[in-house]
Design a protein around this motif. Structure first.
Motif, PDB file in Angstrom:
ATOM      1  N   ASN A  27      16.708  -8.002 -28.724  1.00  0.00           N
ATOM      2  CA  ASN A  27      16.369  -7.356 -27.356  1.00  0.00           C
ATOM      3  C   ASN A  27      15.513  -8.418 -26.237  1.00  0.00           C
ATOM      4  O   ASN A  27      14.992  -7.533 -25.481  1.00  0.00           O
ATOM      5  CB  ASN A  27      15.993  -5.981 -27.493  1.00  0.00           C
ATOM      6  N   GLY A  28      15.500  -9.602 -26.433  1.00  0.00           N
ATOM      7  CA  GLY A  28      14.785 -10.417 -25.631  1.00  0.00           C
ATOM      8  C   GLY A  28      13.274 -10.773 -26.013  1.00  0.00           C
ATOM      9  O   GLY A  28      12.550 -11.290 -25.340  1.00  0.00           O
ATOM     10  N   ALA A  29      13.076 -10.206 -27.212  1.00  0.00           N
ATOM     11  CA  ALA A  29      11.653 -10.315 -27.728  1.00  0.00           C
ATOM     12  C   ALA A  29      11.478 -11.858 -28.043  1.00  0.00           C
ATOM     13  O   ALA A  29      10.269 -12.265 -27.969  1.00  0.00           O
ATOM     14  CB  ALA A  29      11.413  -9.400 -29.037  1.00  0.00           C
ATOM     15  N   LEU A  30      12.673 -12.439 -28.645  1.00  0.00           N
ATOM     16  CA  LEU A  30      12.341 -13.965 -29.218  1.00  0.00           C
ATOM     17  C   LEU A  30      13.464 -14.753 -28.119  1.00  0.00           C
ATOM     18  O   LEU A  30      14.569 -14.474 -28.313  1.00  0.00           O
ATOM     19  CB  LEU A  30      12.664 -13.806 -30.567  1.00  0.00           C
ATOM     20  N   ILE A  31      12.955 -15.943 -27.924  1.00  0.00           N
ATOM     21  CA  ILE A  31      13.990 -16.892 -27.272  1.00  0.00           C
ATOM     22  C   ILE A  31      13.711 -18.149 -28.000  1.00  0.00           C
ATOM     23  O   ILE A  31      12.620 -18.707 -28.325  1.00  0.00           O
ATOM     24  CB  ILE A  31      13.516 -17.120 -25.700  1.00  0.00           C
TER      25      ILE A  31
END
Length: 149
Positions: free
Chosen positions: A127-131
Motif C-alpha cells: 500500500n505504498g509503504a515501500l518503494i
C-alpha cells in the motif's frame, strides 16, 4: 528425516508463493495502485556507479540518503546528502513528478535545483509503504529503496 525436510521445504515454498501473489500485496482491497498510493514522508538510501568507460577505474561510486515527501498527486519533493567517489556532495533539494500504474509499477523524474533531471523506474509494495527503484539514465547503475515513516 528426508520426508520432514521435504515437508518443511514445501511449506516454505507455499509461504513464498503466498507473499509473491498477494500476502504482502500492494493494496489491501486488491484494487492496485494510483498516484495517491504514494503519500507521506519517506526515508531512503541508494547507491551505485556512474560508468564513464570500460575499466573499473572509470566506474565512479556514489551513495546518498535523505527524506522525500510524496504528495499523492503525482508530485514529490525531497532533500538528501551523500558523496561521490569518497568526496561529500553536500545537501541538495529536488522536486519530481511520477506516475504509478495499477500493477504498482511506475516512473519518476527528479529535477534538482540546477534543472538536471534523472529518471527512475518504481516498484511499490504494501500500500505504498515501500518503494524500490532503479535509475534508468544511460551511464548509471544505481538502485535503492524508500520506506514510509
Amino acid at each position: 528425516m528426508d520426508g520432514r525436510i521435504l515437508r518443511i521445504s514445501a511449506r516454505m515454498g507455499l509461504l513464498v508463493l503466498w507473499l509473491l501473489l498477494g500476502g504482502c500485496g500492494s493494496s489491501a482491497d486488491g484494487a492496485g495502485c494510483t498516484a495517491a498510493t504514494l503519500k507521506g514522508s519517506y526515508v531512503y538510501a541508494y547507491d551505485g556507479f556512474q560508468v564513464m568507460g570500460e575499466t573499473a577505474a572509470q566506474r565512479i561510486p556514489f551513495a546518498f540518503a535523505g527524506r522525500d515527501i510524496w504528495h499523492g498527486d503525482g508530485t514529490m519533493a525531497g532533500t538528501g546528502s551523500g558523496g561521490t567517489n569518497g568526496v561529500p556532495d553536500g545537501v541538495a533539494s529536488y522536486t519530481g513528478t511520477y506516475s504509478l500504474d495499477a500493477d504498482c509499477t511506475g516512473s519518476l523524474i527528479y529535477t534538482d535545483g540546477s534543472g538536471h533531471a534523472t529518471h527512475w523506474d518504481l516498484y511499490v509494495l504494501n500500500n505504498g509503504a515501500l518503494i524500490s527503484y532503479v535509475q534508468t539514465d544511460a551511464g548509471f547503475v544505481a538502485a535503492g529503496t524508500e520506506q514510509r515513516q
